[in-house]
Design a protein around this motif. Structure first.
Motif, short mmCIF file in Angstrom:
data_model
loop_
_atom_site.label_atom_id
_atom_site.label_comp_id
_atom_site.label_asym_id
_atom_site.label_seq_id
_atom_site.Cartn_x
_atom_site.Cartn_y
_atom_site.Cartn_z
N SER A 1 0.82 -1.22 0.00
CA SER A 1 0.00 0.00 0.00
C SER A 1 0.85 1.26 0.00
O SER A 1 0.39 2.31 -0.42
CB SER A 1 -0.94 0.01 1.22
OG SER A 1 -0.18 0.02 2.42
N TRP A 2 2.11 1.17 0.47
CA TRP A 2 2.96 2.37 0.49
C TRP A 2 4.35 2.11 -0.08
O TRP A 2 5.23 2.96 0.00
CB TRP A 2 3.12 2.89 1.92
CG TRP A 2 3.52 1.84 2.93
CD1 TRP A 2 2.70 1.15 3.75
CD2 TRP A 2 4.85 1.37 3.21
NE1 TRP A 2 3.42 0.28 4.54
CE2 TRP A 2 4.74 0.39 4.23
CE3 TRP A 2 6.11 1.68 2.72
CZ2 TRP A 2 5.85 -0.27 4.75
CZ3 TRP A 2 7.22 1.02 3.23
CH2 TRP A 2 7.09 0.05 4.23
N GLN B 1 7.58 10.54 -1.06
CA GLN B 1 6.60 11.42 -0.42
C GLN B 1 7.21 12.71 0.13
O GLN B 1 6.47 13.62 0.52
CB GLN B 1 5.91 10.67 0.73
CG GLN B 1 5.20 9.39 0.31
CD GLN B 1 4.06 9.65 -0.65
OE1 GLN B 1 3.23 10.53 -0.43
NE2 GLN B 1 4.02 8.89 -1.75
N GLU C 1 0.95 6.71 -4.11
CA GLU C 1 1.44 6.07 -2.89
C GLU C 1 2.78 5.39 -3.10
O GLU C 1 3.47 5.07 -2.13
CB GLU C 1 0.43 5.01 -2.40
CG GLU C 1 -0.99 5.52 -2.20
CD GLU C 1 -1.79 5.52 -3.49
OE1 GLU C 1 -1.26 4.98 -4.51
OE2 GLU C 1 -2.90 6.08 -3.51
#
Length: 604
Positions: A310-311, A423, A419
């Motif tokens: 997910s990341w 970031q 994602e």
């Protein structure tokens, strides 16, 4: 009379706040200073600031002070950045945001600066607002640790060369022979001639280029030092957006060397009879290994916890190096030539045979760069101007806050997902951006292949003109000048105002041409010193240069462990962190030296 009364006000201000902020000053960290503002005005004020490095940025709030009086001012303090010059303006906060006064200053590390905002005491300027600056605590000389480290390193290098000179003296060799005859154990640790106690044997001539390994090792050593913290100095960190710092140089140099190594290595393998199908298998396997190491080992650490899709971040440094290597190696596998014939000097193509012989490669690389430029400047990006190259956020007067990276950022989010990219881009702090952006993104990887191609061109020059070192140096210089001129045109010799600014985050075309220019010059200098004149054999950089993958992966995996990192005791000083980073870098130099002595070369 007015100046005397202003001096009294500043003295009273200094005495009144000296004790109250002493603990705050002592808690400052790197690139920070303390600014204390005292307002004698009868209405509240706001202080706004803009960093001079922040291109076309909106003013940001710095400090707010309530109403004061001429006899009892109000004080407030704020920690400010000392990396770049700051432009500060004082505005009215009572509904009328009129400009009262302003100043521009390059603040220095750990200094304590005082600003007094008061009405003019001059009879001619009654009612005007003045901002007067003084200093409660002088800044520290943050560059002294760097100077001390430089002097120590120069001293160590001097001692090394002095020991080499002494070892070549006749009296030293006679003493060496004396002890060799009497202590057999001692003779095992001394390089001797045929009778174990005489002249050192001459090294056999090798066709391997010491300059190539030295350049690679120099780039890698600087990369290790930068990744470990660079002593806490801002110029050893990446530029926020446009422009160059020392940290921005190392990876492009490494990419350039990839191309040069492909040209030399593939030519040697083809001469040994290795087929192109075997080369294809080898380069595909190496690419997969580099990509796997980058994704599953270097992108995450123990602090990240269990890996979650997910990341999970997909791009990365080794992933970019792997893809770049694959493109250049595949291109050269298809079009490389084993026999590089030399045309007659009267033939029209003799002066450019390093280009003419590989014309299909040039067509492919020009087409690849054309695709990159078309995507950058013609691809429609929702909510953003076409061809946008800015950081978004508060830049460009805050008109495009969600357009970080333009087409490059849009393609990464579309292909990989928001994602799965970086970031915390370098522009986040200065430009107050909110969008993720990956400096190793898809579009920038195309330009990294362009840079590797310039390195490939350097390798072709070495192969074709290997019997004439002077011709190699001349062509390196010509390429450096040509690429430098292209960079000057693209950037208009400015940081932000050019057609295509130099930008490491985007790996812009001007970034590629500028760093390729530097690479040709640096490789040419090392080639002349190490391979032509034999003045230097590349120590100590040649050691990590011959075990580059091992050093890069090892320094990344062990970065957070002792002795490469420990808890800082003196956070206000660069001495300890500089020592820590230099020690970590030196350890990897020593490890690579031991591997070199044992003739252990770890490759993929």
């Amino acid at each position: 009379m007015g100046n005397g009364r202003s001096g009294i006000l500043l003295f009273v201000l200094f005495v009144s706040i000296q004790r109250s902020v002493s603990l705050t000053v002592d808690m400052l960290e790197f690139d920070e200073a303390l600014l204390t503002v005292s307002s004698y005005l009868s209405h509240p004020i706001n202080l706004l600031y803009v960093s001079d490095y922040c291109y076309q940025c909106l003013p940001q709030p710095l400090l707010t002070l309530p109403s004061g009086s001429s006899t009892q001012p109000v004080n407030n303090s704020v920690i400010i950045s000392t990396r770049y010059a700051l432009s500060v303006q004082v505005v009215n906060n009572s509904g009328n945001t009129s400009h009262l006064c302003s100043w521009e200053h390059i603040y220095e590390e750990h200094g304590h600066y005082l600003i007094s905002v008061h009405y003019s005491l001059s009879e001619q300027n009654t009612g005007a607002v003045l901002c007067q600056e003084s200093m409660a605590r002088p800044p520290t000389n943050c560059y002294l640790p760097l100077l001390v480290a430089f002097v120590i390193l120069i001293g160590v290098c001097g001692l090394y060369h002095l020991s080499g000179y002494i070892s070549r003296l006749a009296c030293f060799r006679r003493l060496q022979q004396y002890w060799c005859k009497r202590l057999p154990f001692f003779s095992k640790h001394v390089q001797t001639s045929e009778n174990n106690c005489g002249e050192q044997p001459e090294r056999p001539k090798s066709r391997r280029l010491f300059s190539l390994d030295t350049f690679r090792g120099f780039s890698l050593t600087l990369m290790v030092f930068v990744n470990y913290g660079g002593g806490g100095y801002w110029f050893f960190e990446h530029a926020p957006w446009n422009g160059l710092t020392i940290a921005d140089l190392v990876m492009p140099w490494f990419v350039f060397i990839i191309g040069t190594s492909v040209a030399l290595a593939f030519n040697a393998m083809l001469k040994r009879g290795i087929s192109r199908c075997q080369l294809l298998y080898k380069l595909t396997w190496r690419t997969c290994i580099l990509f796997a190491i980058g994704v599953f080992f270097l992108n995450y650490g123990p602090a990240d916890g269990p890996l979650s899709w997910s990341w999970a971040r997909i791009p990365g440094v080794l992933q970019r190096l792997g893809f770049t290597y694959f493109v250049i190696a595949l291109l050269h596998t298809c079009f490389s030539r084993v026999q590089l014939g030399t045309e007659e000097s009267c033939h029209w193509s003799a002066a450019v045979r390093d280009i003419v012989l590989y014309w299909p490669e040039w067509i492919f690389i020009i087409a690849l760069e054309t695709i990159s430029l078309c995507l950058t400047f013609l691809l429609p990006v929702p909510g953003c101007p076409t061809g946008y190259l800015g950081p978004g956020g508060i830049g460009d007067h805050g008109q495009y806050p969600n357009c970080t990276g333009g087409a490059a950022g849009y393609i990464d989010k579309w292909l990989l997902g928001a994602e799965h990219i970086y970031q915390n881009p370098t522009c986040k702090e200065l430009y107050k951006t909110t969008q993720p952006f990956d400096p190793e993104g898809v579009l920038g990887t195309i330009n990294s292949a362009i840079m590797a191609f310039f390195g490939l061109q350097a390798g072709k020059i070495i192969l074709i003109y290997r019997k004439s070192p002077l011709s190699i140096l001349k062509r390196f210089l010509c390429w450096a000048i040509l690429l430098g001129i292209i960079s000057a045109i693209l950037t208009k010799c400015t940081r932000d105002e050019g057609f295509i600014p130099i930008n490491k985050n985007l790996w812009s075309l001007s970034f590629v041409t500028t760093l390729s220019c530097f690479s040709f010059l640096l490789l040419g200098l090392m080639f002349y010193v190490t391979d032509v004149k034999h003045w230097w054999q590349g120590q100590p950089f040649i050691y990590p240069g011959m075990n580059s993958i091992f050093v890069y992966v090892g320094h990344s995996l062990l970065a957070t462990y002792f002795p490469f990192q420990w808890q800082m005791k003196y956070r206000m000083s660069h001495y300890e962190i500089l020592f820590q980073n230099l020690l970590g870098t030196s350890i990897w130099l020593y490890v690579s030296y031991l591997l070199f002595k044992k003739k252990i070369f770890l490759k993929i």
